[in-house]
Design a protein around this motif. Structure first.
Motif, short mmCIF file in Angstrom:
data_model
loop_
_atom_site.label_atom_id
_atom_site.label_comp_id
_atom_site.label_asym_id
_atom_site.label_seq_id
_atom_site.Cartn_x
_atom_site.Cartn_y
_atom_site.Cartn_z
N ALA A 139 -7.67 0.02 1.24
CA ALA A 139 -6.29 -0.20 0.80
C ALA A 139 -5.17 -1.58 0.51
O ALA A 139 -5.54 -2.37 0.71
CB ALA A 139 -5.01 0.83 0.15
N ILE B 195 -0.35 5.39 -1.53
CA ILE B 195 -1.61 5.29 -1.07
C ILE B 195 -1.22 5.47 0.75
O ILE B 195 -1.11 4.46 1.81
CB ILE B 195 -3.01 3.39 -1.48
N GLU C 30 -9.86 5.15 2.97
CA GLU C 30 -9.31 4.98 2.36
C GLU C 30 -7.94 3.53 1.69
O GLU C 30 -7.92 3.07 1.76
CB GLU C 30 -9.12 5.71 1.23
N THR D 163 0.83 -1.04 0.19
CA THR D 163 -0.09 -0.29 -0.04
C THR D 163 0.91 0.45 0.08
O THR D 163 0.91 2.44 -0.53
CB THR D 163 -1.48 -0.10 1.05
#
Length: 75
Positions: free
Chosen positions: A68, A46, A64, A41
Motif C-alpha cells: 500500500a 491501511i 499488504e 496509507t
C-alpha cells in the motif's frame, strides 16, 4: 494474539528513519515521497495490527502494508 506476517511499530519506524536519513543527505524529494505515502496509507486506514487495535479496524498483513505504501508512492 498477534497474527503472523504482522508488524509492530518497527515497520513504520524503519520507513520514517529512512525518510530522515534521505532528508539528512539532501534527498528531500525522496524523503517527502516516503513520508507522504506513509501518511496517506495510515489515513486510508491501511495499517498493521499494532495500530489497527487502537483504531478499532481490521489489520492488514505486513506485506499488504508495504504494498500500500509503494502504491501511494507511485500516485
Amino acid at each position: 494474539m498477534k497474527p503472523k506476517n504482522s508488524a509492530n511499530s518497527s515497520a513504520r519506524n524503519l520507513e520514517l528513519k529512512s525518510a530522515m536519513m534521505l532528508e539528512y543527505i539532501g534527498f528531500n524529494e525522496a524523503a517527502n515521497l516516503i513520508t507522504k505515502a506513509l501518511e496517506k496509507t495510515i489515513a486510508d486506514k491501511i495499517v498493521t495490527y499494532d495500530l489497527a487495535r487502537h483504531m478499532g479496524i481490521e489489520p492488514v498483513r505486513t506485506s499488504e502494508f508495504a504494498r500500500a505504501i509503494m502504491e501511494r508512492m507511485e500516485e
